[in-house]
Design an enzyme around this catalytic site. Structure first.
Site, PDB file in Angstrom:
ATOM      1  N   LYS A  17      46.865  20.193  29.668  1.00  0.00           N
ATOM      2  CA  LYS A  17      46.623  21.273  30.675  1.00  0.00           C
ATOM      3  C   LYS A  17      45.204  21.312  31.039  1.00  0.00           C
ATOM      4  O   LYS A  17      45.276  21.650  32.391  1.00  0.00           O
ATOM      5  CB  LYS A  17      47.025  22.701  29.969  1.00  0.00           C
ATOM      6  CG  LYS A  17      48.259  22.506  29.350  1.00  0.00           C
ATOM      7  CD  LYS A  17      48.859  23.847  28.722  1.00  0.00           C
ATOM      8  CE  LYS A  17      48.131  24.415  27.504  1.00  0.00           C
ATOM      9  NZ  LYS A  17      48.706  23.788  26.094  1.00  0.00           N
ATOM     10  N   ARG A  92      51.603  33.250  26.453  1.00  0.00           N
ATOM     11  CA  ARG A  92      51.894  32.588  25.217  1.00  0.00           C
ATOM     12  C   ARG A  92      52.685  33.294  24.506  1.00  0.00           C
ATOM     13  O   ARG A  92      53.384  32.838  23.414  1.00  0.00           O
ATOM     14  CB  ARG A  92      50.694  32.214  24.337  1.00  0.00           C
ATOM     15  CG  ARG A  92      50.253  30.960  24.290  1.00  0.00           C
ATOM     16  CD  ARG A  92      48.816  30.909  23.407  1.00  0.00           C
ATOM     17  NE  ARG A  92      48.500  29.728  22.931  1.00  0.00           N
ATOM     18  CZ  ARG A  92      47.308  29.181  23.534  1.00  0.00           C
ATOM     19  NH1 ARG A  92      46.918  29.401  24.717  1.00  0.00           N
ATOM     20  NH2 ARG A  92      47.084  27.966  22.816  1.00  0.00           N
ATOM     21  N   ARG A 131      40.136  14.406  20.694  1.00  0.00           N
ATOM     22  CA  ARG A 131      39.086  15.495  21.315  1.00  0.00           C
ATOM     23  C   ARG A 131      38.432  15.936  20.402  1.00  0.00           C
ATOM     24  O   ARG A 131      37.144  16.346  20.468  1.00  0.00           O
ATOM     25  CB  ARG A 131      40.007  16.480  22.069  1.00  0.00           C
ATOM     26  CG  ARG A 131      39.456  17.507  22.796  1.00  0.00           C
ATOM     27  CD  ARG A 131      40.058  18.321  23.723  1.00  0.00           C
ATOM     28  NE  ARG A 131      40.908  19.501  22.966  1.00  0.00           N
ATOM     29  CZ  ARG A 131      41.689  20.175  23.491  1.00  0.00           C
ATOM     30  NH1 ARG A 131      42.081  20.230  24.815  1.00  0.00           N
ATOM     31  NH2 ARG A 131      42.165  21.147  22.542  1.00  0.00           N
ATOM     32  N   ARG A 137      35.011  21.179  19.054  1.00  0.00           N
ATOM     33  CA  ARG A 137      35.838  22.460  18.959  1.00  0.00           C
ATOM     34  C   ARG A 137      36.617  22.346  17.402  1.00  0.00           C
ATOM     35  O   ARG A 137      37.098  21.345  16.985  1.00  0.00           O
ATOM     36  CB  ARG A 137      37.096  22.208  19.707  1.00  0.00           C
ATOM     37  CG  ARG A 137      37.024  23.242  21.037  1.00  0.00           C
ATOM     38  CD  ARG A 137      38.252  23.262  22.198  1.00  0.00           C
ATOM     39  NE  ARG A 137      39.433  23.853  21.367  1.00  0.00           N
ATOM     40  CZ  ARG A 137      40.478  24.242  22.023  1.00  0.00           C
ATOM     41  NH1 ARG A 137      40.686  23.844  23.271  1.00  0.00           N
ATOM     42  NH2 ARG A 137      41.371  24.664  21.445  1.00  0.00           N
ATOM     43  N   ARG A 149      48.914  25.063  14.727  1.00  0.00           N
ATOM     44  CA  ARG A 149      49.029  25.630  16.425  1.00  0.00           C
ATOM     45  C   ARG A 149      50.321  25.231  16.933  1.00  0.00           C
ATOM     46  O   ARG A 149      50.867  25.759  17.818  1.00  0.00           O
ATOM     47  CB  ARG A 149      47.752  24.782  17.066  1.00  0.00           C
ATOM     48  CG  ARG A 149      46.397  25.917  16.937  1.00  0.00           C
ATOM     49  CD  ARG A 149      45.209  25.162  17.110  1.00  0.00           C
ATOM     50  NE  ARG A 149      45.039  24.486  18.241  1.00  0.00           N
ATOM     51  CZ  ARG A 149      44.357  23.326  18.511  1.00  0.00           C
ATOM     52  NH1 ARG A 149      43.840  22.884  17.489  1.00  0.00           N
ATOM     53  NH2 ARG A 149      44.021  22.946  19.926  1.00  0.00           N
TER      54      ARG A 149
HETATM   55  P1  ADP Z   1      45.223  24.551  22.664  1.00  0.00           P
HETATM   56  O1  ADP Z   1      44.665  23.253  23.138  1.00  0.00           O
HETATM   57  O2  ADP Z   1      45.468  24.818  21.260  1.00  0.00           O
HETATM   58  O3  ADP Z   1      46.394  24.806  23.804  1.00  0.00           O
HETATM   59  P2  ADP Z   1      43.470  26.969  24.008  1.00  0.00           P
HETATM   60  O4  ADP Z   1      42.248  26.463  24.408  1.00  0.00           O
HETATM   61  O5  ADP Z   1      44.519  27.239  25.060  1.00  0.00           O
HETATM   62  O6  ADP Z   1      44.031  25.639  22.897  1.00  0.00           O
HETATM   63  O7  ADP Z   1      43.441  28.216  22.970  1.00  0.00           O
HETATM   64  C1  ADP Z   1      42.705  27.891  21.644  1.00  0.00           C
HETATM   65  C2  ADP Z   1      43.075  29.028  20.848  1.00  0.00           C
HETATM   66  O8  ADP Z   1      42.785  30.457  21.576  1.00  0.00           O
HETATM   67  C3  ADP Z   1      44.379  29.457  20.565  1.00  0.00           C
HETATM   68  O9  ADP Z   1      44.639  28.636  19.277  1.00  0.00           O
HETATM   69  C4  ADP Z   1      44.454  30.779  20.175  1.00  0.00           C
HETATM   70  O10 ADP Z   1      43.826  31.302  18.734  1.00  0.00           O
HETATM   71  C5  ADP Z   1      43.857  31.480  21.066  1.00  0.00           C
HETATM   72  N1  ADP Z   1      44.498  31.966  22.439  1.00  0.00           N
HETATM   73  C6  ADP Z   1      44.287  31.149  23.425  1.00  0.00           C
HETATM   74  N2  ADP Z   1      45.079  31.837  24.449  1.00  0.00           N
HETATM   75  C7  ADP Z   1      45.957  32.803  23.997  1.00  0.00           C
HETATM   76  C8  ADP Z   1      46.753  33.578  24.181  1.00  0.00           C
HETATM   77  N3  ADP Z   1      47.455  33.660  25.497  1.00  0.00           N
HETATM   78  N4  ADP Z   1      47.359  34.381  23.456  1.00  0.00           N
HETATM   79  C9  ADP Z   1      46.639  34.441  22.120  1.00  0.00           C
HETATM   80  N5  ADP Z   1      45.699  33.757  21.560  1.00  0.00           N
HETATM   81  C10 ADP Z   1      45.356  32.996  22.619  1.00  0.00           C
END
Ligand code: ADP
Length: 191
Positions: A17, A92, A131, A137, A149
């Protein structure tokens, strides 16, 4: 005049994404709103919100709906002249999807489409571990957290797909192949 283009870019962790957002920002002049990036910025600035979110994020759990909805509300108002938005990592949950519709409709706008990058679990895990080796991260370094996740994505987030399908706004995109191939598939779907 073309209506604003508001895209939900969807898919499991590691679907690409962030990578594909970069192309869409340039080509369609959209503002990129990633709740993950916004939360990481809060964490780096050591705000109370960031410190609260940090523990959940590092364990692969979702942050509370009202927190991420509040961040999106602020960002929408801060960019009220934008030509449109790419929502990355949001909504989400079903509650987040409903809140987003309400926020946009109060501005006289709506989601144009959901584009969902589809990748199998083993590919997601491999990409995230790769990554994690360079990104700093912590949630990408531990395979247990990565798989958690993905489980949470399947349980809590995948149902959001249905929400947009029911509105006729869903398009699935094959997320396997070169970055350029996937970019071309997205461009075709946007039209
Ligand atoms: P990923 O690569 O896992 O999709 P993101 O960078 O989108 O990671 O998000 C990292 C973390 O931030 C998630 O695992 C969650 O803990 C939190 N997070 C991000 N966006 C949301 C959301 N819309 N609702 C709840 N938690 C979120």
């Amino acid at each position: 005049m073309r209506k604003k283009l508001n895209i939900v870019l969807f898919g499991p962790p590691g679907a690409g994404k962030g990578t594909q957002s970069e192309f869409m920002i340039k080509r369609y002049k959209l503002v990129h709103l990633s709740t993950g990036d916004l939360l990481r910025a809060e964490k780096d600035a050591e705000t109370p919100l960031g410190l609260q979110a940090q523990e959940l994020m590092s364990n692969g759990l979702l942050v509370a709906d009202d927190i991420v909805i509040g961040m999106i509300r602020n960002a929408l108002h801060a960019h009220n002249k934008a030509k449109g938005f790419i929502f990355d990592g949001f909504p989400r949950t079903q509650a987040q999807a409903e809140a987003l519709d309400e926020l946009l409709s109060a501005l006289g706008e709506e989601i144009s489409m959901m584009l969902a990058l589809e990748v199998p679990e083993e590919e997601s895990v491999a990409r995230l571990l790769k990554r994690g080796a360079t990104s700093g991260r912590s949630d990408d370094k531990d395979e247990t957290v990565i798989r958690k996740r993905i489980r949470i994505y399947e349980e809590e987030t995948a149902p959001v797909k249905r929400y947009y399908q029911d509105k006729g706004k869903y398009t699935g995109i094959d997320g396997l192949g070169s970055i350029e191939d996937i970019t071309a598939r997205l461009a075709k779907a946007i039209g």
